[in-house]
Structures are given as C-alpha cells and as structure tokens.
Design an enzyme around this catalytic site. Structure first.
Site, PDB file in Angstrom:
ATOM      1  N   HIS A  58       0.588  -1.458  -0.025  1.00  0.00           N
ATOM      2  CA  HIS A  58       0.142  -0.072   0.382  1.00  0.00           C
ATOM      3  C   HIS A  58       1.059   1.586   0.408  1.00  0.00           C
ATOM      4  O   HIS A  58       1.156   1.420   0.984  1.00  0.00           O
ATOM      5  CB  HIS A  58      -1.002  -0.157   0.967  1.00  0.00           C
ATOM      6  CG  HIS A  58      -2.222  -0.670   0.901  1.00  0.00           C
ATOM      7  ND1 HIS A  58      -3.317  -1.484   2.245  1.00  0.00           N
ATOM      8  CD2 HIS A  58      -2.744  -1.814   0.282  1.00  0.00           C
ATOM      9  CE1 HIS A  58      -4.092  -1.690   1.605  1.00  0.00           C
ATOM     10  NE2 HIS A  58      -4.005  -2.696   0.581  1.00  0.00           N
ATOM     11  N   TYR A 187      -9.222   5.211   7.352  1.00  0.00           N
ATOM     12  CA  TYR A 187      -9.223   5.666   8.719  1.00  0.00           C
ATOM     13  C   TYR A 187      -9.992   6.641   9.248  1.00  0.00           C
ATOM     14  O   TYR A 187     -10.360   7.791   8.130  1.00  0.00           O
ATOM     15  CB  TYR A 187      -8.135   6.296   9.193  1.00  0.00           C
ATOM     16  CG  TYR A 187      -7.219   5.353   9.747  1.00  0.00           C
ATOM     17  CD1 TYR A 187      -6.289   4.557   8.350  1.00  0.00           C
ATOM     18  CD2 TYR A 187      -6.804   5.336  10.869  1.00  0.00           C
ATOM     19  CE1 TYR A 187      -5.259   4.312   8.812  1.00  0.00           C
ATOM     20  CE2 TYR A 187      -5.635   3.637  11.429  1.00  0.00           C
ATOM     21  CZ  TYR A 187      -4.911   3.372  10.048  1.00  0.00           C
ATOM     22  OH  TYR A 187      -3.969   3.019  10.387  1.00  0.00           O
ATOM     23  N   PRO A 280      -3.988   0.327  18.958  1.00  0.00           N
ATOM     24  CA  PRO A 280      -3.722  -0.648  17.113  1.00  0.00           C
ATOM     25  C   PRO A 280      -3.470   0.612  16.408  1.00  0.00           C
ATOM     26  O   PRO A 280      -3.235   0.506  15.154  1.00  0.00           O
ATOM     27  CB  PRO A 280      -4.663  -1.557  17.106  1.00  0.00           C
ATOM     28  CG  PRO A 280      -5.969  -1.142  18.296  1.00  0.00           C
ATOM     29  CD  PRO A 280      -5.435  -0.918  19.549  1.00  0.00           C
ATOM     30  N   LYS A 284       0.989  -0.195  15.135  1.00  0.00           N
ATOM     31  CA  LYS A 284       2.670  -0.514  15.830  1.00  0.00           C
ATOM     32  C   LYS A 284       2.611  -1.214  16.501  1.00  0.00           C
ATOM     33  O   LYS A 284       4.250  -1.542  16.464  1.00  0.00           O
ATOM     34  CB  LYS A 284       3.384   1.034  16.206  1.00  0.00           C
ATOM     35  CG  LYS A 284       3.026   2.577  15.615  1.00  0.00           C
ATOM     36  CD  LYS A 284       4.132   2.337  14.711  1.00  0.00           C
ATOM     37  CE  LYS A 284       3.646   2.666  13.372  1.00  0.00           C
ATOM     38  NZ  LYS A 284       4.767   2.818  12.219  1.00  0.00           N
ATOM     39  N   TYR A 370       4.007   6.034  10.543  1.00  0.00           N
ATOM     40  CA  TYR A 370       3.534   5.384   9.152  1.00  0.00           C
ATOM     41  C   TYR A 370       4.029   4.412   8.966  1.00  0.00           C
ATOM     42  O   TYR A 370       4.079   2.889   9.427  1.00  0.00           O
ATOM     43  CB  TYR A 370       2.194   5.754   9.065  1.00  0.00           C
ATOM     44  CG  TYR A 370       0.863   4.777   9.314  1.00  0.00           C
ATOM     45  CD1 TYR A 370       1.137   3.766   8.350  1.00  0.00           C
ATOM     46  CD2 TYR A 370       0.369   4.577   9.540  1.00  0.00           C
ATOM     47  CE1 TYR A 370       0.526   2.430   8.382  1.00  0.00           C
ATOM     48  CE2 TYR A 370      -1.535   4.145   9.388  1.00  0.00           C
ATOM     49  CZ  TYR A 370      -1.453   2.622   8.843  1.00  0.00           C
ATOM     50  OH  TYR A 370      -2.419   1.748   9.262  1.00  0.00           O
TER      51      TYR A 370
HETATM   52  C1  PHB Z   1      -5.085  -4.086  11.360  1.00  0.00           C
HETATM   53  O1  PHB Z   1      -6.078  -4.463   9.880  1.00  0.00           O
HETATM   54  O2  PHB Z   1      -6.001  -4.877  11.956  1.00  0.00           O
HETATM   55  C2  PHB Z   1      -5.073  -3.015  10.978  1.00  0.00           C
HETATM   56  C3  PHB Z   1      -4.956  -2.125  10.326  1.00  0.00           C
HETATM   57  C4  PHB Z   1      -4.780  -0.971  10.550  1.00  0.00           C
HETATM   58  C5  PHB Z   1      -4.362  -0.688  12.278  1.00  0.00           C
HETATM   59  C6  PHB Z   1      -4.926  -1.028  13.388  1.00  0.00           C
HETATM   60  C7  PHB Z   1      -5.579  -2.218  12.370  1.00  0.00           C
HETATM   61  O3  PHB Z   1      -4.271   0.776  12.563  1.00  0.00           O
END
Ligand code: PHB
Length: 377
Positions: A58, A187, A280, A284, A370
């Site tokens: 990505h 997000y 989450p 990280k 990130y």
């Molecule tokens: C996930 O795919 O579980 C996931 C991805 C990004 C995040 C948190 C969890 O920031």
C-alpha cells in the site's frame, strides 16, 4: 520466533517456551500491517517469499472526516510504503522455517517461572504439555511473553518504572469474508465514533468500530455492525458504498498504552508486548516487537559469542527511544480519531485532520511515523 530465527543465523541456539498450542498461535487473528523496514528485515532472512506473493503493498492510507476522504501518499511523502500481511501469516512463515531448521518449540507450557535472572545462570521452570515439570538452564532469558506472561513481573519493583494510559473506548473488530470495498485502509472520524476499513487479502476484510468500554459483542448483531460501518465510513460525497458480507469473527478490544523500563535486568531481556503495549491505531504493535528483536539479536550475539557486553548494555535505552516515539504516534492517532463526548475536543480533532489533509509538512509527519523509522533507531 523471529528472535530464534535471527539468533540461529548467527549460531546461537535457543529454546522457545510457548503457553498456547500450535493450532492456537497459527489461527488467532492479530495485527495486519508491516512497516517498510519490517518487510525488509523479514525478506533479508529468507522469510519474504509469501509476503512477495500474497502481501499487498500500500502506498498510503485514507483519512476521512465528514464529507471528505483524503489520500495520504506515503511513497510520495517519504519514499516508503507499507504492506498488508497478517501477523498470523508471518507466524506461519516462521513456524515453517524454524520447524525445518529443527528449532525446539515447546507448546502448551504452564506455570512458567523465571529464576536467578540477575545471575549469569538464569533458568526457566514450567510444566510441559504432558504435565511434567521442566527446568531449562540458560545464558540469557528473553521475555517475549506479552502483557500476561511472567517476565515483566520478574523485574523487581525497586528497579522498574511503569507508565500507563487506559483509553475511555474500545474497538469492536470484525473479520469478514468479502472483498475490501477500498484499495487502501480508511481511517474515519465520525460523530458516532471512529471507524476503520482494513483488510487481510483481496478476499478478506477487517473492519473496526469505536464502542464504549465494557461493550458486549453479543449486543451487536451482524446487521447492526454493517449498518454502523456503512454510516460512519460512508459519510463521503461521490457515492462510495461499503459491500457487506459474512462476518467470520467478532471481538471487542480494549485500548491502552503501557511502557515498562528498563527492558533489561541482569540476564533477562524484554521484547514486544512484555515491555510495551500501544493502542492499535497506527498499527505499531507488531512492528515495534520486530524492531526490538532486530536490535536484540545482534546484541545477544555480541554478548554470548564475542564476549562484548556493550550492545546488550545499550539495548534498553536504544529500544526505548523507538518505543516512546511509537507510543506517542499511537496515542496521537488514537486521540485524533476517537470521539470522547467533548465538543471542544471534536473541533480540535477536525482541525488537526484538516491540517494533515492540507499541509504537506503535516502529512509527511504522519507518513514518516506510519511507514516507520529505519531499524536500529
Ligand atoms: C488491522 O488490519 O488489524 C489494522 C490495521 C491498521 C491499524 C490497526 C489495525 O491501524
């Protein structure tokens, strides 16, 4: 598992003591995003084949607030991408590689205790899966046993310091057997609460909803989950639609930040969740655990094979610099995206999101964190 793989490459033997069964660790749903340098490390030690074949690279993420979805392009901003490749898959690759190499992995260990970790002859005692008591003498013990394992408590209270933040909300996470409705992760800030659209593959979606602490997953029918996701994620112009599908797993995850220092006491070293937990948001946790062992493996090789204690002495301080950077980033992403009922905070969050979506400097800050710092920093 990764630490044992890195140590074996340098001729240092290890034994893995695991509380769970092999079936459990190969099936549980865990993290999903690998930073650029995590992928580089895994590829450099022969673990890149399936990532290259099945992983999804990505360029960035979408940040959304009501009426707007904005792409943050990490490759354009900082020259690094991230990969969608589940921790469960990394675990499968490690189990195959370590099993082929004859690694001892003792699954189903109970009543694990650590002894004499301040001496040069630490040991681990446990009951094995057949119910027999076992005693392992070692040169070093590495606690990779998460927040419920015994290692973090083996560092005396007089030595350790702990910092903790519990957030006033949780995530309801679902795995769904449906192609993702997006090419990259979304997000979304929404007055009803945060929502996120992630994925594990082109056939499997992973989605999250902010819910109050103490939420019972059984209060959320699959229909209610899809309706909330569609509302919070669909708040954009242009007719984007979320495609629902069969939910195969649903659970509620609490959110907290936790750091314990030092990450070394005598011949005991802590790595991953044993020393630090992040919420989450920002993905990280797994990457931080990988960064810990990338630093620890050469330090242990220097200590045990070359009689050089320097890197092992520095391990805790060096690791904690990255831990605190990621602790800050995860806290910042979490605080920016989750509704907490305070209307002043809601305005600040939207101002912050607007800034990231309109300022290249602000977007680059997010992207740098990130996509991840180089290893060893
Ligand atoms: C996930 O795919 O579980 C996931 C991805 C990004 C995040 C948190 C969890 O920031």
């Amino acid at each position: 598992m990764l630490l044992s793989h890195l140590l074996a490459a340098e001729g240092v033997e290890s034994v893995i003591v695991e509380a769970r069964s092999q079936d459990y660790v190969l099936a549980r749903i865990r993290a999903g995003i690998l930073e650029h340098s995590s992928v580089e490390l895994l590829c450099s030690v022969g673990l890149g084949e399936r990532i290259g074949r099945d992983g999804l690279e990505h360029r960035g993420i979408y940040l959304q607030s009501p009426g707007e979805r904005h792409h943050i392009d990490f490759v354009d901003l900082v020259g690094r991408s991230v990969w969608v490749y589940g921790q469960t898959e990394v675990q499968k690759d490690l189990v195959s590689a370590r099993t082929a190499a004859g690694q001892q992995i003792l699954y189903g260990a109970n009543d694990v205790s650590l002894h004499d970790v301040a001496s040069d002859k630490p040991s681990v005692r446990f009951t094995d899966s057949d119910g027999s008591r076992q005693h392992l003498d070692a040169d070093v013990v590495v606690g990779c046993d998460g927040s419920f394992g015994p290692s973090r408590d083996a560092i005396p209270d007089t030595v350790k310091r702990v910092w903790e933040r519990v957030y006033p909300y949780s995530w309801l996470g679902v795995l769904a057997a449906v192609a993702p409705s997006t090419d990259e992760l979304i997000y979304a800030w929404h007055p009803d609460g945060f929502a996120m659209h992630s994925m594990r593959s082109m056939q499997t979606s992973r989605l999250y909803l902010q819910v109050p602490n103490g939420t019972d997953v059984n209060q959320w029918s699959h229909q209610r989950i899809w309706a909330a996701l569609a509302k919070r994620l669909g708040h954009t112009p242009g007719g984007w639609e979320l495609t629902p599908g069969p939910i195969t797993e649903a659970s509620v995850l609490p959110m907290r930040s936790y750091v314990q220092a030092p990450m070394r006491y005598g011949r005991l070293f802590l790595a991953g969740d044993a020393a630090h937990i992040v919420p989450p948001t920002g993905a990280k946790g797994l990457n931080l655990a990988i960064a810990d062992v990338a630093l620890l493996a050469p330090a242990l090789v220097a200590l045990l094979r070359n009689n050089d204690p320097g890197p092992a002495d520095d391990y805790s301080d060096v690791a904690l610099r990255r831990v605190w950077r990621c602790t800050h980033f995860s806290w910042w992403m979490t605080s920016m995206l989750h509704v907490n009922g305070d209307p002043f905070d809601a305005q600040l969050q939207q101002a912050q999101l607007r800034w990231i979506c309109t300022s290249r400097a602000a977007a680059a800050g997010l992207a740098e964190n990130y996509a991840g710092l180089p290893l060893g920093q």
